[in-house]
Design an enzyme around this catalytic site. Structure first.
Site, PDB file in Angstrom:
ATOM      1  CG  HIS A   1      37.083  41.128  39.708  1.00 38.60           C
ATOM      2  ND1 HIS A   1      38.291  41.698  39.438  1.00 38.60           N
ATOM      3  CD2 HIS A   1      36.154  41.978  39.199  1.00 38.60           C
ATOM      4  CE1 HIS A   1      38.119  42.845  38.801  1.00 38.60           C
ATOM      5  NE2 HIS A   1      36.831  43.035  38.639  1.00 38.60           N
TER       6      HIS A   1
HETATM    7  C1  UD1 Z   1      31.920  44.813  39.693  1.00 38.80           C
HETATM    8  C2  UD1 Z   1      31.927  45.396  38.284  1.00 38.80           C
HETATM    9  C3  UD1 Z   1      33.306  45.220  37.672  1.00 38.80           C
HETATM   10  C4  UD1 Z   1      34.386  45.776  38.578  1.00 38.80           C
HETATM   11  C5  UD1 Z   1      34.262  45.189  39.963  1.00 38.80           C
HETATM   12  C6  UD1 Z   1      35.250  45.843  40.890  1.00 38.80           C
HETATM   13  C7  UD1 Z   1      29.821  45.246  37.001  1.00 38.80           C
HETATM   14  C8  UD1 Z   1      29.116  44.544  35.913  1.00 38.80           C
HETATM   15  N1  UD1 Z   1      30.984  44.696  37.409  1.00 38.80           N
HETATM   16  O1  UD1 Z   1      32.136  43.425  39.568  1.00 38.80           O
HETATM   17  O2  UD1 Z   1      33.356  45.917  36.436  1.00 38.80           O
HETATM   18  O3  UD1 Z   1      35.625  45.450  38.028  1.00 38.80           O
HETATM   19  O4  UD1 Z   1      32.936  45.409  40.471  1.00 38.80           O
HETATM   20  O5  UD1 Z   1      35.614  45.011  41.952  1.00 38.80           O
HETATM   21  O6  UD1 Z   1      29.365  46.250  37.470  1.00 38.80           O
HETATM   22  N2  UD1 Z   1      29.842  40.640  46.500  1.00 38.80           N
HETATM   23  C9  UD1 Z   1      29.949  40.533  47.873  1.00 38.80           C
HETATM   24  N3  UD1 Z   1      30.211  41.676  48.572  1.00 38.80           N
HETATM   25  C10 UD1 Z   1      30.384  42.891  47.993  1.00 38.80           C
HETATM   26  C11 UD1 Z   1      30.269  42.973  46.606  1.00 38.80           C
HETATM   27  C12 UD1 Z   1      30.006  41.853  45.866  1.00 38.80           C
HETATM   28  O7  UD1 Z   1      29.802  39.463  48.435  1.00 38.80           O
HETATM   29  O8  UD1 Z   1      30.632  43.877  48.709  1.00 38.80           O
HETATM   30  C13 UD1 Z   1      29.566  39.392  45.726  1.00 38.80           C
HETATM   31  C14 UD1 Z   1      28.080  39.114  45.608  1.00 38.80           C
HETATM   32  O9  UD1 Z   1      27.911  37.733  45.599  1.00 38.80           O
HETATM   33  C15 UD1 Z   1      27.738  39.666  44.253  1.00 38.80           C
HETATM   34  C16 UD1 Z   1      29.002  39.368  43.460  1.00 38.80           C
HETATM   35  O10 UD1 Z   1      30.067  39.532  44.401  1.00 38.80           O
HETATM   36  O11 UD1 Z   1      26.626  39.081  43.701  1.00 38.80           O
HETATM   37  C17 UD1 Z   1      29.243  40.263  42.289  1.00 38.80           C
HETATM   38  O12 UD1 Z   1      29.210  41.631  42.668  1.00 38.80           O
HETATM   39  P1  UD1 Z   1      28.922  42.768  41.582  1.00 38.80           P
HETATM   40  O13 UD1 Z   1      29.079  44.104  42.195  1.00 38.80           O
HETATM   41  O14 UD1 Z   1      27.663  42.490  40.875  1.00 38.80           O
HETATM   42  O15 UD1 Z   1      30.059  42.542  40.514  1.00 38.80           O
HETATM   43  P2  UD1 Z   1      31.632  42.430  40.688  1.00 38.80           P
HETATM   44  O16 UD1 Z   1      32.056  41.079  40.255  1.00 38.80           O
HETATM   45  O17 UD1 Z   1      32.052  42.916  42.036  1.00 38.80           O
HETATM   46  N1  UDP Z   2      42.663  46.618  45.284  1.00 38.91           N
HETATM   47  C1  UDP Z   2      42.762  46.698  46.673  1.00 38.91           C
HETATM   48  N2  UDP Z   2      42.752  45.530  47.392  1.00 38.91           N
HETATM   49  C2  UDP Z   2      42.686  44.298  46.805  1.00 38.91           C
HETATM   50  C3  UDP Z   2      42.596  44.241  45.380  1.00 38.91           C
HETATM   51  C4  UDP Z   2      42.570  45.422  44.659  1.00 38.91           C
HETATM   52  O1  UDP Z   2      42.844  47.791  47.237  1.00 38.91           O
HETATM   53  O2  UDP Z   2      42.701  43.288  47.513  1.00 38.91           O
HETATM   54  C5  UDP Z   2      42.598  47.872  44.522  1.00 38.91           C
HETATM   55  C6  UDP Z   2      43.614  48.034  43.411  1.00 38.91           C
HETATM   56  O3  UDP Z   2      44.792  48.660  43.870  1.00 38.91           O
HETATM   57  C7  UDP Z   2      42.877  48.882  42.385  1.00 38.91           C
HETATM   58  C8  UDP Z   2      41.432  48.474  42.568  1.00 38.91           C
HETATM   59  O4  UDP Z   2      41.335  47.872  43.859  1.00 38.91           O
HETATM   60  O5  UDP Z   2      42.993  50.258  42.673  1.00 38.91           O
HETATM   61  C9  UDP Z   2      41.014  47.515  41.488  1.00 38.91           C
HETATM   62  O6  UDP Z   2      39.746  47.012  41.739  1.00 38.91           O
HETATM   63  P1  UDP Z   2      39.147  45.755  40.994  1.00 38.91           P
HETATM   64  O7  UDP Z   2      40.247  44.909  40.462  1.00 38.91           O
HETATM   65  O8  UDP Z   2      38.177  45.144  41.933  1.00 38.91           O
HETATM   66  O9  UDP Z   2      38.288  46.403  39.830  1.00 38.91           O
HETATM   67  P2  UDP Z   2      38.622  46.849  38.334  1.00 38.91           P
HETATM   68  O10 UDP Z   2      39.757  47.783  38.370  1.00 38.91           O
HETATM   69  O11 UDP Z   2      38.884  45.614  37.538  1.00 38.91           O
HETATM   70  O12 UDP Z   2      37.346  47.474  37.888  1.00 38.91           O
END
Ligand code: UD1
Ligand code: UDP
Length: 358
Positions: free
Chosen positions: A199
């Site tokens: 992601h």
């Molecule tokens: C964010 C964090 C990343 C973290 C991740 C965990 C930042 C810069 N990035 O990335 O460090 O690892 O969360 O998963 O803060 N979206 C949905 N539904 C949701 C959330 C997001 O559809 O509930 C989609 C939207 O199109 C949104 C995009 O995902 O614009 C990105 O979401 P965002 O929270 O900005 O960043 P992540 O890629 O989730």
């Molecule tokens: N995770 C989950 N379901 C999923 C993928 C990840 O519960 O389908 C959990 C995973 O066990 C970990 C956390 O989500 O605890 C990691 O989140 P993510 O990879 O989105 O973010 P990051 O750790 O890179 O910030």
């Protein structure tokens, strides 16, 4: 105040919330709403039996600046109203930066859980966020001695404590329940599989890298189980790669899964392929102990690499497949202990807060 906003923050703060309750320390639980879909947010609050956030928002799909600014404004209002003694944030998201800035501007001390991680890769928004947050924090909870050194080298202003990472606490606290409750293995089409997630913006927002990852998964020497993050899903559809990925017989796709299902998949997979931060740590937890191929150019979790749990394999198809083949040929015995602590990080964090903030 306990701030969360995204999936991993909820999971990693759950043990802290439990430790606060065990010590009868009052807190306000706030969800800043960076993640807002049920599967990325509320699902974890319910599953981990956390209280309903007293304040909760939804900050939908703005640009990074608007997202950060909007969260800062919303959190500022809550801090003004509730006047917390300390605001605890976890990790390196935009919501964490926004919350830390809102607090420090109101002279409320910030405690940063998971402080001192550095990827030295300035393409990553997470690297900007974690550096900035560490420099406005009064209390820094570094997971390892290595993260303490990073902070000391930068001459941060606040006090550093090495506590381990609360994600190890979370795995140990939840895996027994997950194994009783989750039925995900009945749904998996393959006997042996690799578990994949992707992601990171620098991966899925780059069409070349996205294509390379899709092709690597399709041609992988081991079938892939892949729960797709909403950001990746959006990019796969935009780049017209969704059909190719979802019709491959080598891949089983899921919606983002709940934590119990995901824990059980981690425990039962042959290896993990991921750009996630949390997964690199969870793979080292004693009840999991899985090899993780990090599909990135860098990692802010070098301890997992040094201990033999993780290998940074890049984002090119050839390199990923070669690393999988090598891992299948030669299975190294992984250490028994995690470099990220023994599952007592949250207890230590709460003890320090009680001693130093009150
Ligand atoms: C964010 C964090 C990343 C973290 C991740 C965990 C930042 C810069 N990035 O990335 O460090 O690892 O969360 O998963 O803060 N979206 C949905 N539904 C949701 C959330 C997001 O559809 O509930 C989609 C939207 O199109 C949104 C995009 O995902 O614009 C990105 O979401 P965002 O929270 O900005 O960043 P992540 O890629 O989730
Ligand atoms: N995770 C989950 N379901 C999923 C993928 C990840 O519960 O389908 C959990 C995973 O066990 C970990 C956390 O989500 O605890 C990691 O989140 P993510 O990879 O989105 O973010 P990051 O750790 O890179 O910030």
């Amino acid at each position: 105040m306990i701030m969360v906003g995204t999936r991993p923050e909820i999971i990693k703060m759950a043990p802290v919330i439990r430790a606060l309750e065990e010590n009868s320390l009052p807190y306000t639980f706030v969800h800043c709403g960076q993640h807002y879909d049920y599967e990325m947010s509320q699902q974890f609050i319910e599953e981990l039996e956390l209280p309903k956030p007293e304040y909760g928002f939804k900050v939908k799909a703005y640009s990074p600046g608007l997202q950060t600014g909007r969260i800062m404004t919303l959190v500022e209002r809550v801090i003004k109203k509730t006047k917390p003694k300390v605001v605890l944030v976890e990790g390196d998201t935009n919501g964490v930066l926004a919350s830390a800035l809102a607090a420090v501007k109101l002279n409320v001390p910030v405690g940063h859980v998971e402080a001192g991680l550095r990827s030295f890769d300035l393409r990553m928004p997470e690297e900007h966020n974690r550096r900035l947050v560490d420099h406005v924090s009064t209390y820094m909870f570094a997971p390892t001695e290595n993260s303490r050194k990073n902070l000391e080298r930068e001459s941060v202003w606040g006090k550093i404590h090495v506590t381990g990472n609360t994600v190890i606490d979370a795995v140990i606290q939840h895996l027994p329940m997950a194994e009783r409750k989750a039925n995900i293995l009945e749904k998996i089409r393959f006997e042996n599989f690799a578990l994949a997630t992707a992601h990171r913006a620098e991966n899925v927002d780059d069409p070349h890298v996205l294509k390379s990852l899709v092709e690597a998964f399709i041609e992988a020497p081991l079938p892939i189980v892949y729960p797709v993050h909403p950001r990746a899903r959006k990019r796969l559809r935009q780049q017209k790669m969704w059909k190719k990925l979802s019709s491959s017989r080598n891949i089983q796709i899921f919606q983002p899964l709940g934590y119990f299902d995901f824990l059980v998949l981690m425990k039962n997979c042959e290896m993990m392929l991921t750009d996630s931060g949390g997964l690199q740590e969870e793979a080292t937890a004693p009840p999991i102990r899985r090899l993780t191929l990090v599909i990135r150019l860098s990692t802010e979790r070098p301890e997992a690499v040094e201990a033999g749990f993780a290998r940074v394999v890049g984002v090119e198809k050839k390199g990923i497949i070669a690393a999988m083949e090598q891992a299948l040929r030669k299975r190294d015995e992984l250490p028994r202990a995690s470099p990220y602590g023994d599952g007592t990080a949250a207890k230590k964090i709460v003890e320090i807060i009680m001693k130093e903030a009150f």
